[in-house]
Write a protein that holds these residues in place. Sequence first.
Motif, PDB file in Angstrom:
ATOM      1  N   TYR A   1       8.142 -34.250   1.507  1.00 46.77           N
ATOM      2  CA  TYR A   1       8.590 -35.631   1.573  1.00 46.77           C
ATOM      3  C   TYR A   1      10.115 -35.704   1.414  1.00 46.77           C
ATOM      4  N   TRP A   2      10.629 -35.056   0.372  1.00 47.14           N
ATOM      5  CA  TRP A   2      12.067 -35.166   0.102  1.00 47.14           C
ATOM      6  C   TRP A   2      12.882 -34.421   1.154  1.00 47.14           C
ATOM      7  N   PHE A   3      12.296 -33.383   1.691  1.00 46.14           N
ATOM      8  CA  PHE A   3      12.946 -32.662   2.784  1.00 46.14           C
ATOM      9  C   PHE A   3      13.157 -33.612   3.966  1.00 46.14           C
TER      10      PHE A   3
ATOM     11  N   GLY B   1      16.639 -36.883   7.110  1.00 45.48           N
ATOM     12  CA  GLY B   1      16.844 -38.172   7.766  1.00 45.48           C
ATOM     13  C   GLY B   1      18.191 -38.786   7.431  1.00 45.48           C
ATOM     14  N   HIS B   2      18.657 -38.565   6.225  1.00 43.42           N
ATOM     15  CA  HIS B   2      19.953 -39.108   5.802  1.00 43.42           C
ATOM     16  C   HIS B   2      21.134 -38.423   6.476  1.00 43.42           C
ATOM     17  N   LEU B   3      20.899 -37.204   6.932  1.00 42.41           N
ATOM     18  CA  LEU B   3      22.035 -36.369   7.311  1.00 42.41           C
ATOM     19  C   LEU B   3      22.991 -36.973   8.353  1.00 42.41           C
TER      20      LEU B   3
ATOM     21  N   PHE C   1      22.906 -51.546  -4.934  1.00 37.35           N
ATOM     22  CA  PHE C   1      23.949 -50.992  -4.051  1.00 37.35           C
ATOM     23  C   PHE C   1      23.993 -49.483  -4.155  1.00 37.35           C
ATOM     24  N   ASP C   2      23.119 -48.888  -3.432  1.00 39.96           N
ATOM     25  CA  ASP C   2      22.937 -47.447  -3.540  1.00 39.96           C
ATOM     26  C   ASP C   2      22.919 -46.863  -2.136  1.00 39.96           C
ATOM     27  N   TRP C   3      23.986 -46.172  -1.822  1.00 45.37           N
ATOM     28  CA  TRP C   3      24.089 -45.625  -0.469  1.00 45.37           C
ATOM     29  C   TRP C   3      23.294 -44.335  -0.309  1.00 45.37           C
ATOM     30  N   GLY C   4      22.579 -43.961  -1.351  1.00 45.56           N
ATOM     31  CA  GLY C   4      21.746 -42.775  -1.241  1.00 45.56           C
ATOM     32  C   GLY C   4      20.329 -43.136  -0.841  1.00 45.56           C
ATOM     33  N   SER C   5      20.050 -44.404  -0.799  1.00 44.83           N
ATOM     34  CA  SER C   5      18.691 -44.828  -0.473  1.00 44.83           C
ATOM     35  C   SER C   5      18.654 -45.405   0.934  1.00 44.83           C
ATOM     36  N   ARG C   6      17.837 -44.792   1.739  1.00 40.32           N
ATOM     37  CA  ARG C   6      17.682 -45.214   3.121  1.00 40.32           C
ATOM     38  C   ARG C   6      17.325 -46.704   3.196  1.00 40.32           C
ATOM     39  N   ALA C   7      16.373 -47.092   2.399  1.00 42.33           N
ATOM     40  CA  ALA C   7      15.878 -48.467   2.455  1.00 42.33           C
ATOM     41  C   ALA C   7      17.001 -49.464   2.184  1.00 42.33           C
TER      42      ALA C   7
ATOM     43  N   VAL D   1      27.346 -44.971 -16.297  1.00 39.17           N
ATOM     44  CA  VAL D   1      27.416 -45.874 -15.150  1.00 39.17           C
ATOM     45  C   VAL D   1      27.084 -45.140 -13.867  1.00 39.17           C
ATOM     46  N   ASP D   2      26.664 -45.919 -12.890  1.00 37.63           N
ATOM     47  CA  ASP D   2      26.172 -45.321 -11.655  1.00 37.63           C
ATOM     48  C   ASP D   2      27.105 -45.646 -10.489  1.00 37.63           C
ATOM     49  N   ASN D   3      26.780 -46.669  -9.732  1.00 40.18           N
ATOM     50  CA  ASN D   3      27.484 -46.900  -8.474  1.00 40.18           C
ATOM     51  C   ASN D   3      28.754 -47.730  -8.632  1.00 40.18           C
ATOM     52  N   SER D   4      29.605 -47.599  -7.622  1.00 35.79           N
ATOM     53  CA  SER D   4      30.805 -48.426  -7.551  1.00 35.79           C
ATOM     54  C   SER D   4      30.398 -49.833  -7.123  1.00 35.79           C
TER      55      SER D   4
ATOM     56  N   GLY E   1      20.625 -46.517 -13.339  1.00 31.88           N
ATOM     57  CA  GLY E   1      20.448 -46.036 -11.969  1.00 31.88           C
ATOM     58  C   GLY E   1      19.323 -45.040 -11.830  1.00 31.88           C
ATOM     59  N   MET E   2      18.886 -44.931 -10.594  1.00 32.02           N
ATOM     60  CA  MET E   2      17.770 -44.023 -10.306  1.00 32.02           C
ATOM     61  C   MET E   2      18.084 -42.584 -10.644  1.00 32.02           C
ATOM     62  N   GLY E   3      19.253 -42.152 -10.217  1.00 36.28           N
ATOM     63  CA  GLY E   3      19.596 -40.737 -10.391  1.00 36.28           C
ATOM     64  C   GLY E   3      19.614 -40.340 -11.857  1.00 36.28           C
ATOM     65  N   ARG E   4      20.263 -41.152 -12.671  1.00 36.05           N
ATOM     66  CA  ARG E   4      20.459 -40.797 -14.080  1.00 36.05           C
ATOM     67  C   ARG E   4      19.311 -41.201 -14.992  1.00 36.05           C
TER      68      ARG E   4
ATOM     69  N   LEU F   1      15.996 -42.203 -13.726  1.00 36.97           N
ATOM     70  CA  LEU F   1      14.633 -41.979 -13.216  1.00 36.97           C
ATOM     71  C   LEU F   1      14.430 -40.547 -12.727  1.00 36.97           C
ATOM     72  N   HIS F   2      15.208 -40.155 -11.710  1.00 40.77           N
ATOM     73  CA  HIS F   2      15.058 -38.776 -11.205  1.00 40.77           C
ATOM     74  C   HIS F   2      15.312 -37.776 -12.319  1.00 40.77           C
ATOM     75  N   THR F   3      16.311 -38.075 -13.111  1.00 37.90           N
ATOM     76  CA  THR F   3      16.530 -37.253 -14.299  1.00 37.90           C
ATOM     77  C   THR F   3      16.483 -38.183 -15.511  1.00 37.90           C
TER      78      THR F   3
ATOM     79  N   VAL G   1      14.137 -49.277  -8.632  1.00 37.42           N
ATOM     80  CA  VAL G   1      13.551 -48.156  -7.891  1.00 37.42           C
ATOM     81  C   VAL G   1      13.663 -48.433  -6.399  1.00 37.42           C
ATOM     82  N   LYS G   2      14.520 -47.668  -5.746  1.00 38.79           N
ATOM     83  CA  LYS G   2      14.787 -47.975  -4.348  1.00 38.79           C
ATOM     84  C   LYS G   2      14.134 -46.987  -3.396  1.00 38.79           C
ATOM     85  N   ASN G   3      13.033 -46.474  -3.831  1.00 40.22           N
ATOM     86  CA  ASN G   3      12.299 -45.536  -2.984  1.00 40.22           C
ATOM     87  C   ASN G   3      10.806 -45.733  -3.234  1.00 40.22           C
ATOM     88  N   GLN G   4      10.096 -45.968  -2.150  1.00 35.56           N
ATOM     89  CA  GLN G   4       8.685 -46.321  -2.275  1.00 35.56           C
ATOM     90  C   GLN G   4       7.864 -45.236  -2.980  1.00 35.56           C
TER      91      GLN G   4
HETATM   92  C1  LIG Z   1      20.353 -40.677  -4.536  1.00 35.21           C
HETATM   93  C2  LIG Z   1      19.787 -41.704  -5.484  1.00 35.21           C
HETATM   94  C3  LIG Z   1      19.195 -41.034  -6.660  1.00 35.21           C
HETATM   95  C4  LIG Z   1      20.918 -42.589  -5.982  1.00 35.21           C
HETATM   96  O1  LIG Z   1      20.399 -43.678  -6.727  1.00 35.21           O
HETATM   97  P1  LIG Z   1      21.212 -44.408  -7.934  1.00 35.21           P
HETATM   98  O2  LIG Z   1      21.311 -43.404  -9.005  1.00 35.21           O
HETATM   99  O3  LIG Z   1      22.514 -44.793  -7.375  1.00 35.21           O
HETATM  100  O4  LIG Z   1      20.400 -45.575  -8.350  1.00 35.21           O
HETATM  101  C5  LIG Z   1      18.749 -42.582  -4.766  1.00 35.21           C
HETATM  102  O5  LIG Z   1      19.340 -43.256  -3.768  1.00 35.21           O
HETATM  103  C6  LIG Z   1      17.592 -41.838  -4.179  1.00 35.21           C
HETATM  104  O6  LIG Z   1      16.738 -41.363  -4.862  1.00 35.21           O
HETATM  105  N1  LIG Z   1      17.521 -41.744  -2.861  1.00 35.21           N
HETATM  106  C7  LIG Z   1      16.431 -41.085  -2.236  1.00 35.21           C
HETATM  107  C8  LIG Z   1      16.473 -41.171  -0.788  1.00 35.21           C
HETATM  108  C9  LIG Z   1      15.928 -42.457  -0.220  1.00 35.21           C
HETATM  109  O7  LIG Z   1      15.152 -43.131  -0.888  1.00 35.21           O
HETATM  110  O8  LIG Z   1      16.275 -42.756   0.903  1.00 35.21           O
END
Ligand SMILES: CC(C)(COP(=O)(O)O)[C@@H](O)C(=O)NCCC(=O)O
Length: 915
Positions: A563-565, A570-572, A683-689, A744-747, A867-870, A872-874, A890-893
């Motif tokens: 899934y993450w692959f 897809g983001h590339l 405002f998270d440019w890492g999330s496709r959605a 803090v997370d995003n700009s 933020g998700m990265g700080r 949730l993911h970690t 949570v910006k990812n289904q």
């Molecule tokens: C890269 C991120 C952890 C950044 O999220 P943030 O910490 O800014 O909330 C997040 O955007 C993410 O998990 N993205 C996964 C890819 C996606 O859902 O498209």
Amino acid sequence: MAGLNGDPFLGIDDNIEKLQYNNNSKEAIDKEGLVVGIGEDSSNNKNNNQGGEKDMAGNSIHRSGSRPQLDLSKAEIQGNSEERDPTILLPNQTDDISHLALDIGGSLIKLVYFSRHEDQSVDDKRKKIVKERLGISNGNRRNFPVLGGRLHFVKFETSKLNECLDFISSKQLHRGGIDSHHWNSEAPANENAVIKATGGGAYKFADLFKERLGVSIDKEDEMDCLVAGANFLLKAIRHEAFTHMEGHKEFVQIDHNDLFPYLLVNIGSGVSIIKVDGDGKFQRVSGTNVGGGTYWGLGSFDELLELSQRGDNRTIDMLVGDIYGGMDYSKIGLSASTIASSFGKAISDKKELQDYRPEDISLSLLRMISYNIGQISYLNALRFGLKRIFFGGFFIRGHAYTMDTISFAVHFWSKGEAQAMFLRHEGFLGAVGAFMSYQKHGLDDLMVHHLVERFPMGAPYTGGKIHGPPLGDLNEKISWMEKFVLKGTEITAPVPMAPPGTTGLGGFEVPSSRGATLRSDASALNVGVLHLVPTLEVFPLLADPKMYEPNTIDLSDHKELEYWFTVLSGHLPDLVDKAVASEGGTDDAKRRGDAFARAFSAHLARLMEEPAAYGKLGLANLLELREECLREFQFLDAYRSIKQRENEASLAVLPDLLLELDHMDEETRLLTLIEGVLAANIFDWGSRACVDFYHKGTIIEIYRMSRNKMQRPWRVDDFDLFKERMLGSEGKKPRPHKRALLFVDNSGADIVLGMLPLARELLRRGTEVVLVANSLPALNDVTAMEVPDIVAEAAKHCDILRRAAEAGGLLVDAMNNNSLDGSRGNSSSVPLMVVENGCGSPCIDLRQVSSELAAAAKHADLVILEGMGRALHTNFNARFKCEALKLAMVKNQRLAEKLIKGKIYDCVCRYEPAT
Ligand SMILES: CC(C)(COP(=O)(O)O)[C@@H](O)C(=O)NCCC(=O)O
Ligand SMILES: Nc1ncnc2c1ncn2[C@@H]1O[C@H](COP(=O)(O)OP(=O)(O)O)[C@@H](O)[C@H]1O
Ligand SMILES: [Mn+2]
């Protein structure tokens, strides 16, 4: 003391380790004369007209501020008696600093070499102020050896000693002392240069080294080195050891206090079996002449290994069933499929050797050697009552079937009492040990948290042979990527390894992956470059650092990895566009963008094929790898203009928001503030959605929309608990927190409209606030370098922020006037400070943070992770000694489903009292 204080950091110009390959595509490339060895690139910053320290706007780019540094002029700290004999490199003493150690074995030469960094840190004002405010002075800093740089691992065939000598000479590793980045080819070879070496070749080839390189070999005992290397790796590398049973690899966390005694079995040309009782305490208790040399001696190692994958040893081995008419000999516990006699069928078959398939012979041989070693090891473990057996040496070569077979043998003979474990740096134990014997490096003082392993662009391609001098600069790296990928298309889409679990059952079965191809570079070295960062520290507020696991998502689940692959692939294209645009969209930037995409895709493909190739893999590692890969191709900040634009837009509406907040009662205000943080985290440019709907409105519109949707209860909603802690209940006013760390997370809106107003509230209540931001850019995350300007801008519209920022020395005026001389600004406010976290990734591993963050944590009683990265993911499961608040949208289904059984855009507000 800038040099000795060098703040921790992740190198950005990661080296491309020397590559090795021996597949067909290599041949083609070699003939074209392309340099295929890729070496250290120290010249990233010089070769790309980046000019080093300034960006287009003339601002300093914080690239490597936390890197370890050496300050030639400040060597006096060497005598600091407060510290426990810190080992210090004296940069002026170039004649006795060695960069290289060797293990010259009967089959292979192993090199471990060290490269130091240039001092590229931007000693910005923020840092000076932070040091002053947090009382970080050299005197009370943690004790650590002044040592920072990278350890590289390379191997050559012993019969090709000349290639090895060329390599050493091209990298000037034998000159020792001179920073290898700055070596001068005209400079005379160092007369007194001495290289530590172990293995028989240290004796055999000493004269050749003197003749060819002008260096003397200082011979170190081989067993001493093996043990020193194994002990160091087991203590200092987090996931050095792993088990491998039935195709399943599992990393083992070794408790340092419970390491000894163990049995070390080094399978090189021959096999040494050593009982290890402590550092320098060991005894070679046995060995066997049936080892790696036996296998290699009968053919080409890689070929044999590959053949064995397709072999069926039953055609040549005599099984119990062959003797017992197809039946088990169950009385003594032998099944019909047990090998009774390796190669035993060959007697009865009346066939000549050439009548047997090479595949079958190879497999039979591999099993014979592996079982035999497994059995002798078990017997020695039994002899000394040892439960743990670590296997090293290059015979193993990370090969699943070999490991399964050895594990099976140990398990079978010991009836499960003893356990076979393998080491990621398997073949390098001796070389690492030889390196350790340069005591002045102070390597033995290093701890797990001081080491960061990175896998540069070459990692997916490693294995095989080495040719040609190392690539020196970015341009060469890029053209290597271009040519290599053109020629070796099968490498960009590597041949899939047999899926986990099918590489062989071990036991007495034949490999069940028959017909499956090994990687074309069957011999991948699964080791990266080890960055030694002595200033990194474990975050002091972790409740239980030993139990801490940053990653919430473990990618050893193949579905998850897939899934993450897909998501990251897809983001590339979009990411490359942004990155190229951030560098002016020039042709050069486009080439780099292309090379980056190829390199990152290759990493992804490699990891899909072998998820544990780079050690234990979590989502955080993948996200970090992406950032590191961008930096490797000199994309220093792909989101720079997006960040700037969003900061400006958000700062423009901040005064209105603050006014609105100030008209609320305390309770409504607190809720609105938390809502604001959650809403602005969109405002998270890492999330496709999310990126998809940034096209549908302005930043402010999206922020408003997001805030309007903040319906409570949130999916995880501890707000009431938090409110009670902040405001009290039944008229009782609780004491305010003393110091809060806000990760803090995003700009843009995230920090400006979300976290800053929350910080302001805490300040208003008398809590000191430390904003903890990234050291290096990652996606649109705000960096520690950028925060002071944002705060200064916000402070223009807000007294609370202004006074606190002044008190924290954050305002430019304050910086220029009084802060640097130690006065405290306006003392009527608690301070607002900014520290860097030591990371350059959207996630944070709290076992390795900057020393400024560690210092700031000392007096903190509240941690807010955003933020998700700080959050949730970690760190979603991280426990802290102090109170913790974890806030994220949570910006990812998939993550929403997995983590909180919710859906995309759900929010998390998790409050945890101190543990
Ligand atoms: C890269 C991120 C952890 C950044 O999220 P943030 O910490 O800014 O909330 C997040 O955007 C993410 O998990 N993205 C996964 C890819 C996606 O859902 O498209
Ligand atoms: N690329 C390779 N070429 C040759 N042998 C290899 C290779 N990779 C692994 N091996 C195996 O590793 C053995 C050497 O292991 P090593 O630990 O380096 O021992 P030594 O110190 O005796 O050279 C070889 O005998 C062979 O079985
Ligand atoms: Mn982010």
